[in-house]
Design an enzyme around this catalytic site. Structure first.
Site, mmCIF file in Angstrom:
data_model
loop_
_atom_site.group_PDB
_atom_site.id
_atom_site.type_symbol
_atom_site.label_atom_id
_atom_site.label_comp_id
_atom_site.label_asym_id
_atom_site.label_seq_id
_atom_site.Cartn_x
_atom_site.Cartn_y
_atom_site.Cartn_z
ATOM 1 N N TYR A 168 -13.688 -1.790 -0.425
ATOM 2 C CA TYR A 168 -12.963 -2.613 -0.828
ATOM 3 C C TYR A 168 -13.888 -3.861 -1.632
ATOM 4 O O TYR A 168 -14.068 -4.988 -0.926
ATOM 5 C CB TYR A 168 -12.015 -3.244 -0.174
ATOM 6 C CG TYR A 168 -10.901 -2.535 0.291
ATOM 7 C CD1 TYR A 168 -10.676 -1.124 0.182
ATOM 8 C CD2 TYR A 168 -9.529 -3.147 0.537
ATOM 9 C CE1 TYR A 168 -9.764 -0.378 0.438
ATOM 10 C CE2 TYR A 168 -8.535 -2.286 0.964
ATOM 11 C CZ TYR A 168 -8.316 -0.921 0.847
ATOM 12 O OH TYR A 168 -7.219 -0.159 1.006
HETATM 13 C C1 LIG Z 1 -6.034 2.722 -6.622
HETATM 14 C C2 LIG Z 1 -7.017 2.732 -5.530
HETATM 15 C C3 LIG Z 1 -6.797 3.320 -4.276
HETATM 16 C C4 LIG Z 1 -7.711 3.322 -3.294
HETATM 17 N N1 LIG Z 1 -7.507 4.018 -2.149
HETATM 18 C C5 LIG Z 1 -8.485 3.908 -1.194
HETATM 19 C C6 LIG Z 1 -8.097 4.422 0.057
HETATM 20 O O1 LIG Z 1 -7.329 5.320 0.253
HETATM 21 N N2 LIG Z 1 -9.230 4.751 1.060
HETATM 22 C C7 LIG Z 1 -10.541 4.069 0.832
HETATM 23 O O2 LIG Z 1 -11.269 4.002 1.338
HETATM 24 N N3 LIG Z 1 -10.609 3.361 -0.576
HETATM 25 C C8 LIG Z 1 -9.780 3.590 -1.415
HETATM 26 N N4 LIG Z 1 -10.122 2.796 -2.537
HETATM 27 C C9 LIG Z 1 -11.363 2.039 -2.624
HETATM 28 C C10 LIG Z 1 -12.299 3.350 -3.263
HETATM 29 O O3 LIG Z 1 -12.716 4.204 -2.228
HETATM 30 C C11 LIG Z 1 -13.524 2.746 -3.630
HETATM 31 O O4 LIG Z 1 -13.353 1.878 -4.908
HETATM 32 C C12 LIG Z 1 -14.510 3.658 -4.262
HETATM 33 O O5 LIG Z 1 -15.916 3.343 -4.194
HETATM 34 C C13 LIG Z 1 -14.137 4.378 -5.507
HETATM 35 O O6 LIG Z 1 -14.884 5.440 -5.755
HETATM 36 P P1 LIG Z 1 -15.010 5.742 -7.306
HETATM 37 O O7 LIG Z 1 -15.894 7.075 -7.560
HETATM 38 O O8 LIG Z 1 -13.735 6.190 -8.046
HETATM 39 O O9 LIG Z 1 -15.609 4.530 -8.127
HETATM 40 P P2 LIG Z 1 -16.787 4.173 -9.021
HETATM 41 O O10 LIG Z 1 -16.290 2.702 -9.549
HETATM 42 O O11 LIG Z 1 -17.041 5.238 -10.118
HETATM 43 O O12 LIG Z 1 -17.953 3.749 -8.119
HETATM 44 C C14 LIG Z 1 -17.816 2.723 -6.904
HETATM 45 C C15 LIG Z 1 -19.454 2.497 -6.695
HETATM 46 O O13 LIG Z 1 -20.173 3.365 -6.418
HETATM 47 C C16 LIG Z 1 -20.988 3.847 -7.203
HETATM 48 N N5 LIG Z 1 -21.152 5.198 -7.415
HETATM 49 C C17 LIG Z 1 -20.175 5.946 -8.190
HETATM 50 N N6 LIG Z 1 -20.583 7.074 -8.329
HETATM 51 C C18 LIG Z 1 -21.708 7.188 -7.478
HETATM 52 C C19 LIG Z 1 -22.787 8.424 -7.395
HETATM 53 N N7 LIG Z 1 -22.370 9.736 -7.807
HETATM 54 N N8 LIG Z 1 -23.885 8.185 -6.661
HETATM 55 C C20 LIG Z 1 -24.505 7.078 -6.410
HETATM 56 N N9 LIG Z 1 -23.310 5.785 -6.633
HETATM 57 C C21 LIG Z 1 -22.417 6.100 -7.171
HETATM 58 C C22 LIG Z 1 -20.875 2.935 -8.514
HETATM 59 O O14 LIG Z 1 -21.885 2.869 -9.375
HETATM 60 C C23 LIG Z 1 -20.118 1.823 -7.800
HETATM 61 O O15 LIG Z 1 -21.261 0.748 -7.477
HETATM 62 C C24 LIG Z 1 -8.977 2.746 -3.476
HETATM 63 C C25 LIG Z 1 -9.226 2.163 -4.875
HETATM 64 C C26 LIG Z 1 -8.276 2.074 -5.902
HETATM 65 C C27 LIG Z 1 -8.519 1.465 -6.943
#
Ligand SMILES: Cc1cc2nc3c(=O)[nH]c(=O)nc-3n(C[C@H](O)[C@H](O)[C@H](O)COP(=O)(O)OP(=O)(O)OC[C@H]3O[C@@H](n4cnc5c(N)ncnc54)[C@H](O)[C@@H]3O)c2cc1C
Ligand SMILES: *[C@@H]1O[C@H](CO)[C@@H](O)[C@H](O)[C@H]1NC(C)=O
Ligand SMILES: *[C@@H]1O[C@H](CO)[C@@H](O)[C@H](O)[C@H]1NC(C)=O
Ligand SMILES: *[C@@H]1O[C@H](CO)[C@@H](O)[C@H](O)[C@H]1NC(C)=O
Ligand SMILES: *[C@@H]1O[C@H](CO)[C@@H](O)[C@H](O)[C@H]1NC(C)=O
Length: 535
Positions: free
Chosen positions: A477
């Site tokens: 978060y």
């Molecule tokens: C609508 C919504 C619902 C959510 N629900 C939950 C939930 O139920 N449970 C929960 O725990 N969290 C929840 N989250 C939070 C979510 O887990 C985090 O935002 C998570 O980091 C998102 O991952 P992403 O790959 O989509 O994000 P991104 O924005 O792609 O990445 C997040 C971070 O990780 C880095 N990153 C991405 N991919 C990699 C990779 N392959 N290697 C290294 N670093 C990387 C990015 O640079 C950035 O710093 C929710 C968020 C939203 C917006």
């Protein structure tokens, strides 16, 4: 009044950004040449690169933006976007970005609450893993390999397609990306039974700051520890994860029921604090408080407390458990629905009683995209009824579009895993986690300030009642209010430890140790990346 700092920032930006200052085709050509040079002929990279003059640049950039705060003309844009289809493209992106002094932002699902996967205040490129999303489920070993660009919905769907007794404990929203989610922990409705997503990772492929590819064995246990909850964007680019699948019964039960003041909602929430973390591990019972303009629009009482649950078993058993342990709630069979686990993942995101085809899990675009701000807290001692009353009053604000507060029960498996097992330190002793959320559609600075002020005020109000020294927060978060690194220069350890201790407790120092070992030049960095500490 602000003349000096503004001038300073301007100069620093210019001097550290040769490409940014003159985004000419010429500079792009050098970089593109480097990329081609470092990619094997069998996997040409040229068709995977989007420069700003390409008509697909904006749609590709926009496709995974999940927070409208970071989707306007003023938002800093990448010099280019690479969408690798092969690990060699990631290696080339790293080697060439280093050579050209560009930062990389890695994007998997784009759900980062602060937009750090696609916004930077320095010249940067985006490595967008959207094309790397294959999933291989192995029912012989009950494991799966999943690439970072897959969404949780895609992972759930592929597991459900292969077996109805296997599952994976990760987040509730199916459009969240595997890459960021696993990197920061990842909780969902099975956390009390099976822990976090990161707790169930058994191997991974990562490309490091030198462009070298590692698996668990070659990266070593320190780095493998760090990537399972230490937050994305600090240690390398994780290409794929091997996860241990978990067992679920053929029938699970989901329930959801609304309570308002007339139903003694405040007393029920108060009581819930003593009960939810003690219940059978197969039962998750959370609360979502909704208020503001949204409640009024949707015709529900403002505010409303929604008690929602997933039980890994049949409805009759669930009713018996709740009758014994939380009869005050008065949950009845008509509040519930039995389904397969895979169906339950869809119900969790679309609501009880909606039976959409499972293919909806494959949709990468959420139903609504708005501006949002999130914050988190951990609760170790039950909060008084008067405090719940205070939250309740704040939720009534009619000038706030969608204010929501989420209570996620801990206990069960979460209490059995030691604080240092993974970087995620919020284990035994935590009754529950609070997620604060506010979203709005209106695109004005006034609207933005009003909504952000609302959530900050609630957070301030909660200070005496939540964890202290440090006030803990959940890395996934992401919240830059709790502290950031130096935006333009190298990260300082002291500055970073402010937010670092909140997210990771004492694990922060081990994360710094690992970072210093594997990325001593701080190549992978952002506003809240783990800092390097030189002796
Ligand atoms: C609508 C919504 C619902 C959510 N629900 C939950 C939930 O139920 N449970 C929960 O725990 N969290 C929840 N989250 C939070 C979510 O887990 C985090 O935002 C998570 O980091 C998102 O991952 P992403 O790959 O989509 O994000 P991104 O924005 O792609 O990445 C997040 C971070 O990780 C880095 N990153 C991405 N991919 C990699 C990779 N392959 N290697 C290294 N670093 C990387 C990015 O640079 C950035 O710093 C929710 C968020 C939203 C917006
Ligand atoms: C835009 O970039 C993509 C990916 O590199 C490429 O396939 C496409 O031909 C480009 N389009 C234009 C108009 O240059
Ligand atoms: C960005 O995507 C959203 C939905 O994903 C869409 O509503 C919006 O119009 C898009 N904006 C641009 C500038 O393409
Ligand atoms: C739930 O009820 C059962 C049966 O009465 C009891 O044995 C158990 O201790 C209760 N658990 C909690 C957490 O109250
Ligand atoms: C809720 O907010 C929207 C957008 O700001 C506004 O159009 C609408 O009138 C508001 N509704 C209520 C009930 O206040």
């Amino acid at each position: 009044m602000n003349k000096i700092p503004l001038t300073l920032i301007f100069i620093i930006v210019l001097s550290s950004s040769p490409l940014w200052a003159s985004p000419s085709l010429h500079k792009h050509q050098h970089f593109l040449h480097c990329l081609s040079h470092h990619s094997p002929h069998t996997y040409p990279i040229s068709k995977l690169v989007y420069t700003p003059i390409n008509s697909s640049y904006s749609p590709v950039l926009n496709f995974s933006i999940r927070n409208l705060i970071f989707s306007n003309p003023q938002t800093p844009k990448p010099l280019l976007i690479i969408t690798p289809s092969h690990i060699s493209h990631i290696q080339a992106a790293i080697v060439c970005s280093k050579a050209h002094d560009l930062q990389i932002r890695t994007r998997s699902g784009g759900h980062d609450f602060e937009g750090l996967s696609y916004v930077a205040n320095q010249p940067f490129i985006i490595v967008d893993l959207i094309n790397l999303r294959s999933i291989n489920v192995d029912v012989q070993t009950n494991t799966a390999w999943v690439q970072s660009g897959a969404t949780l919905g895609e992972l759930y769907y592929r597991i459900g397609e292969t077996s109805r007794s296997l599952a994976f404990p990760a987040g509730i929203c199916p459009t969240v990306g595997v890459g960021g989610h696993f990197s920061g922990g990842g909780y969902g409705l099975m956390l009390r039974k099976y822990g976090l997503a990161a707790d169930n990772v058994v191997d991974a492929y990562l490309v490091d700051a030198n462009g070298r590819v590692h698996d668990r064995e070659s990266m070593g246990e320190d780095l493998f520890w760090a990537i399972r909850g230490g937050g994305g964007g600090s240690f390398g680019i994780v290409v794929a994860w091997k996860v241990k699948l978990v067992m679920v019964p053929a029938v699970v039960t989901m329930c959801s029921t609304n309570r308002d003041v007339e139903d003694d909602a405040i007393k029920l929430i108060h009581r819930w604090q003593y009960v939810a973390n003690q219940l059978d591990d197969n039962l998750f019972l959370g609360i979502l408080l909704t208020g503001g303009n949204f409640s009024t629009r949707e015709g529900i009482t403002n505010p409303t407390a929604t008690f929602f649950s997933l039980y890994l078993g049949k409805l009759d058993e669930l009713i018996t458990i709740l009758k014994n342990n939380f009869s005050e709630l008065g949950l009845t069979k008509k509040d519930c629905v039995e389904s397969s686990w895979i169906q339950s993942t869809l119900i969790a995101s679309t609501g009880v009683q909606t039976f959409e085809p499972l293919e909806a899990l494959l949709n990468r675009t959420p139903p609504t995209i708005e501006s949002t701000k999130f914050k988190s807290d951990y609760v170790k001692d039950p909060i008084p009824e008067a405090t719940i009353e205070g939250i309740w009053q704040r939720l009534k604000a009619q000038d706030i579009e969608v204010p929501q507060i989420l209570f996620i029960p801990y206990g069960g498996r979460m209490s059995q895993i030691s604080e240092s097992e993974t970087p995620f330190s919020h284990r035994a002793g935590n009754l529950y986690k609070i997620g604060y959320a506010v979203s709005w559609k209106e695109q004005s600075l006034d609207a933005k300030n009003k909504h952000i002020n609302w959530i900050r005020e609630v957070y301030e109000y909660m200070t005496p009642f939540v964890s202290k020294s440090p006030r803990a927060a959940y890395a996934n978060y992401r919240d830059l209010d709790i502290g950031t690194n130096n935006k333009y220069g190298k990260t300082s350890y002291e500055q970073a430890s402010v937010w670092g201790m909140k997210y990771f407790g004492n694990n922060f120092n081990r994360l710094v140790y690992v970072k210093t070992k594997v990325d001593p030049h701080d190549f992978f960095r952002h506003e809240q990346s783990i800092p390097v500490k030189l002796a």
